[in-house]
Motif scaffolding. Sequence first.
Motif, PDB file in Angstrom:
ATOM      1  N   CYS A 119      69.999  34.783 -42.560  1.00  0.00           N
ATOM      2  CA  CYS A 119      69.140  34.401 -43.690  1.00  0.00           C
ATOM      3  C   CYS A 119      69.030  35.531 -44.719  1.00  0.00           C
ATOM      4  CB  CYS A 119      67.744  34.020 -43.181  1.00  0.00           C
ATOM      5  SG  CYS A 119      67.692  32.449 -42.279  1.00  0.00           S
ATOM      6  N   MET A 120      69.079  36.758 -44.254  1.00  0.00           N
ATOM      7  CA  MET A 120      69.016  37.903 -45.163  1.00  0.00           C
ATOM      8  C   MET A 120      70.333  38.076 -45.931  1.00  0.00           C
ATOM      9  SD  MET A 120      66.981  40.673 -42.776  1.00  0.00           S
ATOM     10  CE  MET A 120      67.042  41.970 -44.015  1.00  0.00           C
ATOM     11  N   LEU A 121      71.421  37.641 -45.312  1.00  0.00           N
ATOM     12  CA  LEU A 121      72.732  37.758 -45.961  1.00  0.00           C
ATOM     13  C   LEU A 121      72.902  36.741 -47.084  1.00  0.00           C
ATOM     14  CD1 LEU A 121      75.014  38.207 -42.810  1.00  0.00           C
ATOM     15  CD2 LEU A 121      74.685  39.888 -44.642  1.00  0.00           C
ATOM     16  N   ASN A 122      72.218  35.581 -46.944  1.00  0.00           N
ATOM     17  CA  ASN A 122      72.413  34.505 -47.925  1.00  0.00           C
ATOM     18  C   ASN A 122      71.089  33.775 -48.156  1.00  0.00           C
ATOM     19  OD1 ASN A 122      73.164  31.815 -49.029  1.00  0.00           O
ATOM     20  ND2 ASN A 122      75.259  32.568 -48.731  1.00  0.00           N
ATOM     21  N   SER A 123      70.591  33.843 -49.379  1.00  0.00           N
ATOM     22  CA  SER A 123      69.287  33.240 -49.697  1.00  0.00           C
ATOM     23  C   SER A 123      69.315  31.717 -49.586  1.00  0.00           C
ATOM     24  CB  SER A 123      68.841  33.647 -51.103  1.00  0.00           C
ATOM     25  OG  SER A 123      69.765  33.202 -52.081  1.00  0.00           O
ATOM     26  N   GLN A 124      70.482  31.099 -49.808  1.00  0.00           N
ATOM     27  CA  GLN A 124      70.570  29.640 -49.702  1.00  0.00           C
ATOM     28  C   GLN A 124      70.399  29.204 -48.252  1.00  0.00           C
ATOM     29  OE1 GLN A 124      70.818  27.269 -52.244  1.00  0.00           O
ATOM     30  NE2 GLN A 124      70.327  25.953 -50.498  1.00  0.00           N
ATOM     31  N   ILE A 125      70.945  29.972 -47.324  1.00  0.00           N
ATOM     32  CA  ILE A 125      70.765  29.671 -45.900  1.00  0.00           C
ATOM     33  C   ILE A 125      69.289  29.786 -45.522  1.00  0.00           C
ATOM     34  CG2 ILE A 125      71.312  30.420 -43.544  1.00  0.00           C
ATOM     35  CD1 ILE A 125      74.048  31.293 -44.556  1.00  0.00           C
ATOM     36  N   LEU A 126      68.606  30.787 -46.071  1.00  0.00           N
ATOM     37  CA  LEU A 126      67.171  30.947 -45.824  1.00  0.00           C
ATOM     38  C   LEU A 126      66.409  29.730 -46.337  1.00  0.00           C
ATOM     39  CD1 LEU A 126      64.620  32.508 -45.062  1.00  0.00           C
ATOM     40  CD2 LEU A 126      64.760  33.678 -47.280  1.00  0.00           C
ATOM     41  N   THR A 127      66.732  29.290 -47.553  1.00  0.00           N
ATOM     42  CA  THR A 127      66.082  28.107 -48.133  1.00  0.00           C
ATOM     43  C   THR A 127      66.327  26.876 -47.267  1.00  0.00           C
ATOM     44  OG1 THR A 127      66.305  28.979 -50.382  1.00  0.00           O
ATOM     45  CG2 THR A 127      65.964  26.603 -50.162  1.00  0.00           C
ATOM     46  N   ASN A 128      67.565  26.715 -46.817  1.00  0.00           N
ATOM     47  CA  ASN A 128      67.904  25.566 -45.978  1.00  0.00           C
ATOM     48  C   ASN A 128      67.151  25.606 -44.648  1.00  0.00           C
ATOM     49  OD1 ASN A 128      69.727  24.718 -47.926  1.00  0.00           O
ATOM     50  ND2 ASN A 128      71.506  25.580 -46.901  1.00  0.00           N
ATOM     51  N   PHE A 129      67.014  26.800 -44.090  1.00  0.00           N
ATOM     52  CA  PHE A 129      66.332  26.948 -42.811  1.00  0.00           C
ATOM     53  C   PHE A 129      64.857  26.557 -42.934  1.00  0.00           C
ATOM     54  CE2 PHE A 129      64.183  29.451 -39.476  1.00  0.00           C
ATOM     55  CZ  PHE A 129      64.894  29.014 -38.371  1.00  0.00           C
ATOM     56  N   VAL A 130      64.213  27.009 -43.982  1.00  0.00           N
ATOM     57  CA  VAL A 130      62.806  26.668 -44.210  1.00  0.00           C
ATOM     58  C   VAL A 130      62.654  25.171 -44.461  1.00  0.00           C
ATOM     59  CG1 VAL A 130      60.827  27.004 -45.746  1.00  0.00           C
ATOM     60  CG2 VAL A 130      62.225  28.968 -45.097  1.00  0.00           C
ATOM     61  N   THR A 131      63.610  24.586 -45.178  1.00  0.00           N
ATOM     62  CA  THR A 131      63.585  23.142 -45.449  1.00  0.00           C
ATOM     63  C   THR A 131      63.683  22.348 -44.150  1.00  0.00           C
ATOM     64  OG1 THR A 131      64.606  23.433 -47.617  1.00  0.00           O
ATOM     65  CG2 THR A 131      64.741  21.238 -46.645  1.00  0.00           C
ATOM     66  N   VAL A 132      64.550  22.793 -43.251  1.00  0.00           N
ATOM     67  CA  VAL A 132      64.697  22.122 -41.957  1.00  0.00           C
ATOM     68  C   VAL A 132      63.387  22.173 -41.179  1.00  0.00           C
ATOM     69  CG1 VAL A 132      65.802  22.234 -39.687  1.00  0.00           C
ATOM     70  CG2 VAL A 132      67.174  22.489 -41.747  1.00  0.00           C
ATOM     71  N   LEU A 133      62.746  23.318 -41.163  1.00  0.00           N
ATOM     72  CA  LEU A 133      61.465  23.458 -40.466  1.00  0.00           C
ATOM     73  C   LEU A 133      60.422  22.500 -41.035  1.00  0.00           C
ATOM     74  CD1 LEU A 133      61.159  27.347 -40.086  1.00  0.00           C
ATOM     75  CD2 LEU A 133      61.599  25.693 -38.270  1.00  0.00           C
ATOM     76  N   SER A 134      60.387  22.389 -42.351  1.00  0.00           N
ATOM     77  CA  SER A 134      59.423  21.488 -43.006  1.00  0.00           C
ATOM     78  C   SER A 134      59.691  20.035 -42.630  1.00  0.00           C
ATOM     79  CB  SER A 134      59.504  21.655 -44.527  1.00  0.00           C
ATOM     80  OG  SER A 134      59.183  22.971 -44.911  1.00  0.00           O
ATOM     81  N   ARG A 135      60.966  19.664 -42.622  1.00  0.00           N
ATOM     82  CA  ARG A 135      61.319  18.288 -42.267  1.00  0.00           C
ATOM     83  C   ARG A 135      60.974  17.977 -40.820  1.00  0.00           C
ATOM     84  NH1 ARG A 135      67.316  17.812 -45.120  1.00  0.00           N
ATOM     85  NH2 ARG A 135      66.581  17.639 -47.279  1.00  0.00           N
ATOM     86  N   ARG A 136      61.156  18.954 -39.943  1.00  0.00           N
ATOM     87  CA  ARG A 136      60.837  18.745 -38.533  1.00  0.00           C
ATOM     88  C   ARG A 136      59.337  18.495 -38.352  1.00  0.00           C
ATOM     89  NH1 ARG A 136      65.725  18.265 -37.870  1.00  0.00           N
ATOM     90  NH2 ARG A 136      67.025  19.576 -36.535  1.00  0.00           N
ATOM     91  N   ILE A 137      58.526  19.219 -39.112  1.00  0.00           N
ATOM     92  CA  ILE A 137      57.078  19.030 -39.036  1.00  0.00           C
ATOM     93  C   ILE A 137      56.712  17.615 -39.468  1.00  0.00           C
ATOM     94  CG2 ILE A 137      54.861  19.728 -40.025  1.00  0.00           C
ATOM     95  CD1 ILE A 137      56.023  22.592 -40.195  1.00  0.00           C
ATOM     96  N   LEU A 138      57.325  17.147 -40.559  1.00  0.00           N
ATOM     97  CA  LEU A 138      57.068  15.783 -41.036  1.00  0.00           C
ATOM     98  C   LEU A 138      57.529  14.753 -40.016  1.00  0.00           C
ATOM     99  CD1 LEU A 138      58.151  16.119 -44.796  1.00  0.00           C
ATOM    100  CD2 LEU A 138      55.820  15.896 -43.906  1.00  0.00           C
ATOM    101  N   MET A 139      58.689  15.007 -39.409  1.00  0.00           N
ATOM    102  CA  MET A 139      59.218  14.103 -38.398  1.00  0.00           C
ATOM    103  C   MET A 139      58.286  14.024 -37.196  1.00  0.00           C
ATOM    104  SD  MET A 139      62.899  14.327 -36.424  1.00  0.00           S
ATOM    105  CE  MET A 139      63.770  14.568 -37.970  1.00  0.00           C
TER     106      MET A 139
END
Length: 226
Positions: A119-139
């Motif tokens: 995530c530190m190497l690529n900010s887009q991967i960090l954004t995607n990771f946080v998005t996945v966590l948010s979706r899991r909470i909604l699910m």
Amino acid sequence: MEKYIDKLAKCILFKGVEKEDIINNLSKIPYKIETYKKDQVIAIEGDDCNSLGIILNGRIEIQKIFPSGQVTTINSFKEGNIFGESLVFSDRHTYPATISAMEKSEIMFIKKEDIVKLCMLNSQILTNFVTVLSRRILMLNERISNLSQDTIRKKIASYLLLEYKKQKSLTIILPYTRKKMAELLNVPRPSLSRELIKMKEENIIDFNKNEINILDIDILEEIMLD
């Protein structure tokens, strides 16, 4: 790594990341790829979860197995999905359910400290990771909403209304069998079938195989208010 790049490019963790960048970023961290046969257990409830899993091929199911032998399917994930993303960063990082391969599957595992580095190497991967966590909470909230309903009819109505919002259509396409639907709603399959038939006879819904048509959405909403 090159032979998996097309699979990784479809993974939600690498959405919007160029293939060359995926290869470059992964070359800087350790990972391992495991192959599982159909019905092979990937992790048992209570096992330590110290890695995030990326499904390169195949399909897995997360199941709660009770002492009585009853099995409830919590979720099903296919190629391109990830699992263990929230557990690996939890203070109590043990699997709360059993994970099994439903068909031959290949899974890439990345440990906690290496996820942070990625995530530190690529900010887009960090954004995607946080998005996945948010979706899991909604699910999870949706699953709790379905399971908390006190009648089978309410569970069906809750599920169909949620899918109506997701699929934006009165025609709901089920991505799994009636048996799996019963497990997800935590109801006996015969009871689910009987209630669906009753709702069809009352012209609330119609169905054929894995397709359910909502005929009267107002009544579905009224069911939730009873």
